[in-house]
Design an enzyme around this catalytic site. Structure first.
Site, PDB file in Angstrom:
ATOM      1  CB  CYS A 261      12.032   2.866  -0.821  1.00 29.23           C
ATOM      2  SG  CYS A 261      10.922   2.602  -2.216  1.00 29.23           S
TER       3      CYS A 261
ATOM      4  NE  ARG B  91      12.129   2.393   6.680  1.00 33.35           N
ATOM      5  CZ  ARG B  91      11.289   3.423   6.641  1.00 33.35           C
ATOM      6  NH1 ARG B  91      10.715   3.758   5.518  1.00 33.35           N
ATOM      7  NH2 ARG B  91      11.025   4.098   7.738  1.00 33.35           N
TER       8      ARG B  91
ATOM      9  CD1 TRP C  39       6.971  -3.126  -1.328  1.00 37.22           C
ATOM     10  CD2 TRP C  39       5.979  -1.210  -1.895  1.00 37.22           C
ATOM     11  NE1 TRP C  39       5.637  -3.379  -1.482  1.00 37.22           N
ATOM     12  CE2 TRP C  39       4.996  -2.227  -1.839  1.00 37.22           C
ATOM     13  CE3 TRP C  39       5.581   0.078  -2.243  1.00 37.22           C
ATOM     14  CZ2 TRP C  39       3.646  -1.987  -2.095  1.00 37.22           C
ATOM     15  CZ3 TRP C  39       4.239   0.324  -2.520  1.00 37.22           C
ATOM     16  CH2 TRP C  39       3.286  -0.708  -2.430  1.00 37.22           C
TER      17      TRP C  39
ATOM     18  CG  ASN D 283      10.300   6.070   1.659  1.00 41.98           C
ATOM     19  OD1 ASN D 283       9.506   5.377   1.031  1.00 41.98           O
ATOM     20  ND2 ASN D 283      10.148   6.322   2.947  1.00 41.98           N
ATOM     21  N   GLY D 284       8.889   7.518  -1.128  1.00 45.68           N
ATOM     22  CA  GLY D 284       7.681   8.331  -1.205  1.00 45.68           C
ATOM     23  C   GLY D 284       7.125   8.356  -2.612  1.00 45.68           C
TER      24      GLY D 284
ATOM     25  CD  GLU E 173      -3.313  -9.867  12.592  1.00 42.93           C
ATOM     26  OE1 GLU E 173      -2.096 -10.106  12.642  1.00 42.93           O
ATOM     27  OE2 GLU E 173      -3.796  -8.971  11.880  1.00 42.93           O
TER      28      GLU E 173
ATOM     29  CE  LYS F  60       0.416 -11.140  11.338  1.00 41.12           C
ATOM     30  NZ  LYS F  60      -0.280  -9.979  10.763  1.00 41.12           N
TER      31      LYS F  60
ATOM     32  CD  GLU G 229       0.172  -9.592   6.500  1.00 46.57           C
ATOM     33  OE1 GLU G 229       0.423  -8.383   6.464  1.00 46.57           O
ATOM     34  OE2 GLU G 229       0.234 -10.252   7.553  1.00 46.57           O
TER      35      GLU G 229
ATOM     36  CG  HIS H 275     -26.831 -13.283   7.185  1.00 41.40           C
ATOM     37  ND1 HIS H 275     -28.185 -13.095   7.017  1.00 41.40           N
ATOM     38  CD2 HIS H 275     -26.631 -13.462   8.522  1.00 41.40           C
ATOM     39  CE1 HIS H 275     -28.779 -13.142   8.203  1.00 41.40           C
ATOM     40  NE2 HIS H 275     -27.860 -13.369   9.125  1.00 41.40           N
TER      41      HIS H 275
ATOM     42  CE  LYS I  62       7.204  -4.887  11.031  1.00 42.01           C
ATOM     43  NZ  LYS I  62       6.375  -6.009  11.482  1.00 42.01           N
TER      44      LYS I  62
END
Length: 607
Positions: free
Chosen positions: A2, A27, A74, A98-99, A479, A483, A486, A502, A602
Site C-alpha cells: 500500500c 503500490r 492493495w 502498509n505491511g 518473462e 507479462k 500480468e 516431456h 508495483k
C-alpha cells in the site's frame, strides 16, 4: 504494498494528499482514503476502487483541514470494500498502514476480552483500537502511539493522526519503507520519495525500528532501543516531469519506448576509458577471490538473475545459484564466506528479497544489490549497490527496469570475466563496443510495433499461450509469459524448448499459439526441431527471430516477427522489447487496464 502519505501543511491538505496518492497508486489501487484534523475535529473520506473515485467523492463531500493522512490500498487482510478501506479510525485516532501485523489475531482477542469489538476484517483496525485504548487510559498521543507500536509484530509502515492535534503526525517503520520530507514550516510523510517529490527535495529515510514524531517545525526520531536518533537529511533529485505519459496512451508504452535512452544512461554511467572498460562504485568486487555467486530476486527480477546465470557461467566461469527470494531463507541454505550474494529489486524494498539479504549478512563474503532506488533499504544494507538508472517506472508490469537490470548484470559478468582472466582487455573492449550499439538496435526493435499490433490482435482472441526458448532465451520466454499473464489475463506458460516433448506437447492443438523466441544462434537448429513438433500437431507458431532465423525457419510459421541481428550475448536485452510489446498490445486489444492490472501492485513490500 500500500501507499501512505501524511502532510502537516500551510494549506488545505485534501488536494495535496490526493495528488501525492496519485504518485503512489502503483503500490495499490483497490481503495483509497484520507483523514484530516480541522479545528480539532478528526474526520475521513474513503472510496473503493481507483483513486479517481475518492477524488469524485471529495468534490461532493469535501474535507477541510491543514493536517492529514492518506492511503491507497492493495488488499491483504479483508476484501477491498468500504469497511476495510484506510484510514482506519477508532474514536480520536486514525491510522494508515502498509505491511502485515502478524499478531493481530492475538491482539484482537485481548481487545475482545476487554469489550472492544472490531468492525472490519483488517489487521490495521487493531492498531487504531489499541491506540484508542491507550488514549482512553490517559496516555497522551505520543505515548499512546509508542505503546501501540511496541505491541505489534510483523512488518509495517504506520502513520497516526489524532483528534485535537493539528500539529502532530506519528510515523513508524519496521520492514516497510517510510520517508519524512522537510519543508519550510511544513512536514511530510510518504512511502517513498516519489510521493513527496513535488513537495520537497529534502528527505529523511527512517531506519528499521524507528518511530518519528513529526511537527511542522521539528522531527524527533526514536530508534528501536528507545534512544533519540539522528538520521541524515538527503537531497534528492526526482525528475517530476517524467511521471507522466509523455504523449503515450499508457505508462507502460512510454516506458517500453524509453529503453534505448535509459540503457544509454546505464552505459554512460558504468563505462570508462572511452568505453573500453567498466568502473564499479567504491572498491568494486574482487571476483578473483569469489568461488560462487548466489543471486536472489522475485518476479521479473528473478528472470533477470536467471539470464545473468548464463552470462556469469559462460563468460566468467563463475558458478551461480539463482533463488526465488520467497523460498530462499526458509530452507536455511548454506552460504559460504567465499561467495558473493547478489540481490536484484527495482524498488529496493521487496520484502522477501530484503529478508534474504539479511539472512546472508555475516554468511556471504560480500552483499551486492542491483536496484533502481539508491536510497532504498536493500541498497543501504548492501556492501555495494549498483544503480540501474531506469528512472521512475510507474507501470506495474516492469519493462525498462528489467532491461536495465539485464544491462547492469551483463556489465558485472564482463567485469568478472576480466578479473578472472577469462577475457583480456582487447576482448573486453570489443564486447563493450558491441554493447554500445545496443540502444540503436533497441530503436530498430521498436519500429516493429505495428507488426506486433497485428499479431497481438489475433492473440487477444485466445485463452492460452505457450512460450518457448532455449539457452539465454529460456528466461526471456518465462518473462514474456509473465507479462502476458500480468496485463492481458490470458493464461500463459513458458518452457525450455527441449522440455516440450516431456509433457507440454500434450497441450498443443490447432487453437494453441506458441511463441518461440529464437535468434539464429548456436542452438537455433535445435529450436527449429521443436517448432516442427508443434507444427506437426497444428500448433500456431509465432516466431520472434532475426533475418537469418526467419529465412531458415521455412514454411509453416503462423506469424514471424523479425528483430535486427545482434551479438548473441546481447539478445536477451533486445528480445525483451518484442515480448513486452506483444503483451502490451494484446492487453490493449482485450481492453484490460494495462498500467494497473487487477490484483497487482508495483512494489511488493509484504511477504
Amino acid at each position: 504494498m500500500c501507499g501512505i502519505v501524511g502532510v502537516l501543511g500551510h494549506h488545505e491538505v485534501a488536494p495535496i494528499l490526493v495528488e501525492a496518492l496519485k504518485r503512489l497508486e502503483y503500490r495499490g489501487y483497490d481503495s483509497a482514503g484520507i483523514a484530516t484534523v480541522n479545528e480539532g475535529a478528526l474526520d475521513r473520506r474513503r472510496a473503493v476502487g481507483k483513486l479517481v473515485n475518492l477524488s469524485d467523492l471529495l468534490v461532493h463531500d469535501p474535507l477541510a483541514g491543514k493536517a492529514g493522512i492518506g492511503h491507497t490500498r492493495w488488499a491483504t487482510h479483508g476484501a477491498p470494500n468500504l469497511s476495510n478501506t484506510h484510514p482506519h479510525k477508532a474514536g480520536p485516532v486514525a491510522v494508515v498502514h502498509n505491511g502485515i501485523i502478524e499478531n493481530y489475531r492475538e491482539l484482537r482477542a485481548e481487545l475482545a476480552d476487554n469489550g472492544v469489538c472490531h468492525s472490519t476484517e483488517t489487521d490495521t483496525e487493531t492498531v487504531a483500537l489499541l491506540a484508542q485504548q491507550h488514549l482512553a487510559a490517559g496516555l497522551p498521543p505520543r505515548e499512546a502511539a509508542l505503546r501501540t507500536i511496541g505491541q505489534l509484530e510483523g512488518a509495517y509502515a504506520l502513520c497516526f493522526l489524532f483528534h485535537g492535534e493539528e500539529n502532530l503526525l506519528v510515523a513508524a517503520r519496521k520492514g516497510s519503507p517510510l520517508a519524512i520530507g522537510h519543508g519550510r514550516g511544513e512536514m511530510f510523510v510518504g512511502s517513498d520519495a516519489i510521493a513527496l517529490a513535488p513537495l520537497t527535495d529534502r528527505i529523511t529515510y527512517l531506519e528499521e525500528g524507528d518511530c518519528a514524531f513529526v511537527t511542522r517545525d521539528d522531527l524527533e526520531i526514536i530508534n528501536s532501543s528507545g534512544d533519540r536518533a539522528n538520521r541524515p537529511v538527503t537531497k534528492i533529485r526526482v525528475d517530476t516531469a517524467r511521471v507522466d505519459k509523455g504523449g503515450h496512451r499508457h505508462f507502460m508504452a512510454k516506458e517500453i519506448a524509453e529503453q534505448p535512452t535509459v540503457i544509454g544512461d546505464v552505459l554512460n554511467h558504468y563505462l570508462v576509458d572511452e568505453g573500453r572498460d567498466i568502473a564499479l562504485p567504491g572498491d568494486g568486487v574482487d571476483f578473483a577471490a569469489i568461488d560462487r555467486l548466489v543471486m536472489v530476486a522475485c518476479g521479473t527480477a528473478h528472470y533477470a538473475c536467471m539470464t545473468a546465470k548464463y552470462w556469469f557461467e559462460q563468460l566468467a566461469g563463475l558458478p551461480v545459484d539463482v533463488d526465488i527470494a520467497s523460498e530462499f531463507r526458509y530452507r536455511d541454505p548454506p552460504v559460504s564466506p567465499d561467495s558473493a550474494a547478489v540481490f536484484v529489486s527495482q524498488s529496493g524494498e521487496t520484502a522477501d528479497t530484503l529478508a534474504a539479504l539479511r539472512y546472508c549478512e555475516g554468511r556471504a563474503g560480500q552483499l551486492l544489490s542491483v536496484v533502481n532506488v539508491t536510497q532504498s533499504s536493500i541498497a543501504r544494507e548492501s556492501d555495494l549497490a549498483l544503480p540501474i538508472h531506469a528512472g521512475i517506472e510507474i507501470g506495474v508490469a516492469s519493462t525498462k527496469a528489467f532491461t536495465c537490470q539485464l544491462t547492469v548484470l551483463l556489465l558485472l559478468a564482463l567485469k568478472a570475466a576480466r578479473a578472472r582472466g577469462r577475457i583480456d582487455a582487447e576482448d573486453l573492449a570489443d564486447r563493450l563496443s558491441a554493447l554500445r550499439g545496443l540502444p540503436s538496435a533497441l530503436n530498430h526493435a521498436l519500429e516493429t510495433d505495428m507488426m506486433i499490433q497485428n499479431v497481438a490482435r489475433r492473440l487477444a482472441k485466445t485463452e492460452d499461450v505457450l512460450f518457448l526458448g532455449r539457452g539465454l532465451m529460456y528466461p526471456l520466454a518465462l518473462e514474456g509469459s509473465l507479462k502476458m499473464k500480468e496485463i492481458s489475463y490470458i493464461h500463459a506458460e513458458a518452457y525450455a524448448s527441449g522440455e516440450l516433448k516431456h509433457g507440454p506437447i500434450a497441450l498443443i492443438d490447432g487453437k494453441m499459439p506458441v511463441v518461440v523466441i529464437a535468434p539464429r544462434d548456436g542452438i537455433f537448429e535445435k529450436t527449429i526441431s521443436n517448432m516442427q513438433e508443434v507444427m506437426a500437431r497444428n500448433g500456431k507458431i509465432v516466431l520472434i527471430t532475426d533475418p537469418p532465423g526467419a529465412e531458415a525457419a521455412g514454411d509453416g510459421v503462423w506469424q514471424t516477427l523479425v528483430m535486427p541481428r545482434i551479438d548473441a550475448m546481447l539478445a536477451p536485452i533486445l528480445y525483451a522489447v518484442p515480448a513486452q510489446l506483444l503483451a502490451y498490445h494484446t492487453a490493449v486489444a482485450k481492453g484490460t487496464d494495462v498500467d494497473q492490472p487487477r490484483n497487482l501492485a508495483k512494489s511488493v513490500t509484504v511477504e
